[in-house]
Design a protein around this motif. Structure first.
Motif, mmCIF file in Angstrom:
data_model
loop_
_atom_site.group_PDB
_atom_site.id
_atom_site.type_symbol
_atom_site.label_atom_id
_atom_site.label_comp_id
_atom_site.label_asym_id
_atom_site.label_seq_id
_atom_site.Cartn_x
_atom_site.Cartn_y
_atom_site.Cartn_z
ATOM 1 N N SER A 1 0.855 -1.191 0.000
ATOM 2 C CA SER A 1 0.000 0.000 0.000
ATOM 3 C C SER A 1 0.887 1.236 0.000
ATOM 4 C CB SER A 1 -0.901 0.025 1.228
ATOM 5 O OG SER A 1 -1.803 -1.056 1.235
ATOM 6 N N VAL A 2 0.535 2.194 -0.846
ATOM 7 C CA VAL A 2 1.261 3.462 -0.873
ATOM 8 C C VAL A 2 0.267 4.602 -1.046
ATOM 9 C CG1 VAL A 2 3.379 2.481 -1.807
ATOM 10 C CG2 VAL A 2 1.649 3.404 -3.365
ATOM 11 N N GLN A 3 0.688 5.791 -0.666
ATOM 12 C CA GLN A 3 -0.149 6.971 -0.826
ATOM 13 C C GLN A 3 -0.097 7.438 -2.280
ATOM 14 O OE1 GLN A 3 -1.638 6.842 2.751
ATOM 15 N NE2 GLN A 3 -2.092 8.656 1.525
ATOM 16 N N GLU A 4 -1.198 7.981 -2.697
ATOM 17 C CA GLU A 4 -1.283 8.568 -4.034
ATOM 18 C C GLU A 4 -0.142 9.572 -4.233
ATOM 19 O OE1 GLU A 4 -4.999 10.553 -4.472
ATOM 20 O OE2 GLU A 4 -4.921 10.595 -6.663
ATOM 21 N N ALA A 5 0.408 9.571 -5.434
ATOM 22 C CA ALA A 5 1.498 10.458 -5.863
ATOM 23 C C ALA A 5 2.880 9.961 -5.443
ATOM 24 C CB ALA A 5 1.308 11.897 -5.403
ATOM 25 N N LEU B 1 -4.772 6.581 -8.196
ATOM 26 C CA LEU B 1 -5.759 5.648 -7.654
ATOM 27 C C LEU B 1 -6.045 4.520 -8.645
ATOM 28 C CD1 LEU B 1 -8.269 8.119 -5.957
ATOM 29 C CD2 LEU B 1 -6.420 6.821 -4.885
ATOM 30 N N GLY B 2 -6.003 4.844 -9.923
ATOM 31 C CA GLY B 2 -6.263 3.840 -10.949
ATOM 32 C C GLY B 2 -5.163 2.796 -11.093
ATOM 33 N N ASP B 3 -4.065 2.987 -10.377
ATOM 34 C CA ASP B 3 -2.998 1.983 -10.409
ATOM 35 C C ASP B 3 -3.287 0.835 -9.441
ATOM 36 O OD1 ASP B 3 -0.481 4.603 -10.676
ATOM 37 O OD2 ASP B 3 -1.575 3.530 -12.249
ATOM 38 N N THR B 4 -4.330 0.984 -8.625
ATOM 39 C CA THR B 4 -4.718 -0.101 -7.721
ATOM 40 C C THR B 4 -5.075 -1.328 -8.534
ATOM 41 O OG1 THR B 4 -5.508 1.340 -5.952
ATOM 42 C CG2 THR B 4 -6.485 -0.863 -6.088
ATOM 43 N N HIS C 1 -2.257 -1.433 -3.484
ATOM 44 C CA HIS C 1 -3.332 -0.501 -3.124
ATOM 45 C C HIS C 1 -2.764 0.917 -3.136
ATOM 46 C CE1 HIS C 1 -5.829 -3.863 -1.634
ATOM 47 N NE2 HIS C 1 -4.703 -4.340 -1.170
ATOM 48 N N ILE C 2 -3.381 1.801 -3.897
ATOM 49 C CA ILE C 2 -3.006 3.210 -3.880
ATOM 50 C C ILE C 2 -4.028 3.926 -2.998
ATOM 51 C CG2 ILE C 2 -2.477 5.264 -5.224
ATOM 52 C CD1 ILE C 2 -0.656 2.849 -5.781
ATOM 53 N N LEU C 3 -3.559 4.551 -1.950
ATOM 54 C CA LEU C 3 -4.447 5.164 -0.965
ATOM 55 C C LEU C 3 -4.622 6.652 -1.230
ATOM 56 C CD1 LEU C 3 -2.824 3.427 2.137
ATOM 57 C CD2 LEU C 3 -4.819 2.666 0.819
ATOM 58 N N PRO C 4 -5.840 7.164 -1.086
ATOM 59 C CA PRO C 4 -6.070 8.592 -1.347
ATOM 60 C C PRO C 4 -5.495 9.465 -0.236
ATOM 61 C CG PRO C 4 -8.099 7.523 -0.670
ATOM 62 C CD PRO C 4 -7.082 6.431 -0.810
#
Lengths: 113, 114
Positions: free
Chosen positions: B12-16, B84-87, B111-114
């Motif tokens: 899991s990583v944060q968006e950007a 987010l679409g990379d999830t 998981h890309i987290l917002p």
């Protein structure tokens, strides 16, 4: 156009039914594949057709019967399936038989009741 | 036997942010091809990037790039400026020029987290 289409999107069938899955590509690819994919797992190869001839059968039970009527079309005939056959069935195609990337269709979600 | 190993079942990583997915493989062949495939939830599996073993230059596709280390038999995927679409589930895959089939790793769920 890198599209592989599959129909139907969803299929529910009883263990005594006969049904067919259809796959089509219009990219001029000469190899086509059937995969079975369980949730959160990689695809498992079932069959490979190269130039409309069956090249690989990964010891798939005979209740699955593939057919390649022409270079653009691939069918998978289903008969007397078991509940454990429930899975996502993916079709793919590639330009040639070896050393070419495969392009996947969206899959048919099959549920056997 | 040829194998593909993805050591990170889930990330899991944060968006950007930038994220790197690991992949190692084992083969005695010299001519082969490596792929990364992306499979979003309930959506189609798509080819993200392809690398030929004979090419020293790492393949790049927009925000996606690979770090191909042939001697180490490593093929990692870097996603820059994650969205987010990379999830998706990401599969590393391998094929030799003599093989009849692609060998897939077990996948990394990203998981890309917002």
């Amino acid at each position: 156009d890198t599209e592989v289409t599959q129909t139907p999107k969803h299929l529910v069938m009883g263990m005594t039914n006969k049904k067919s899955l259809k796959c089509e590509q219009h990219m001029g690819h000469r190899a086509m594949y059937w995969y079975k994919q369980k949730a959160k797992k990689p695809p498992e190869l079932m069959f490979v057709y190269s130039y409309e001839k069956l090249s690989i059968n990964e010891s798939v039970p005979s209740r699955f019967s593939p057919e390649c009527p022409n270079s653009s079309l691939l069918n998978l005939h289903l008969h007397a399936l078991q509940p454990e056959d429930s899975a996502l069935y993916l079709c793919a195609s590639s330009q040639g038989f070896r050393a070419y990337e495969q392009y996947f269709g969206p899959g048919t979600r099959l549920t056997v009741t | 036997a040829q194998t593909v190993t993805q050591s990170q079942p889930e990330m899991s990583v944060q968006e950007a942010e930038t994220v790197t997915l690991s992949c190692t493989y084992d083969t005695s062949e010299n001519n082969y091809y490596l792929f990364w495939y992306k499979q979003p939830p309930s959506r189609q599996m798509i080819l993200v990037i392809r690398q030929e073993a004979y090419k020293q230059q790492n393949a790049t596709e927009n925000r996606f790039s690979v770090n191909f280390q042939k001697a180490a038999k490593s093929f990692s995927l870097k996603i820059s400026d994650s969205q987010l679409g990379d999830t998706a589930m990401y599969f590393c895959a391998f094929m030799t020029s003599r093989d009849d089939k692609i060998i897939f790793g077990k996948g990394t769920r990203l998981h890309i987290l917002p």
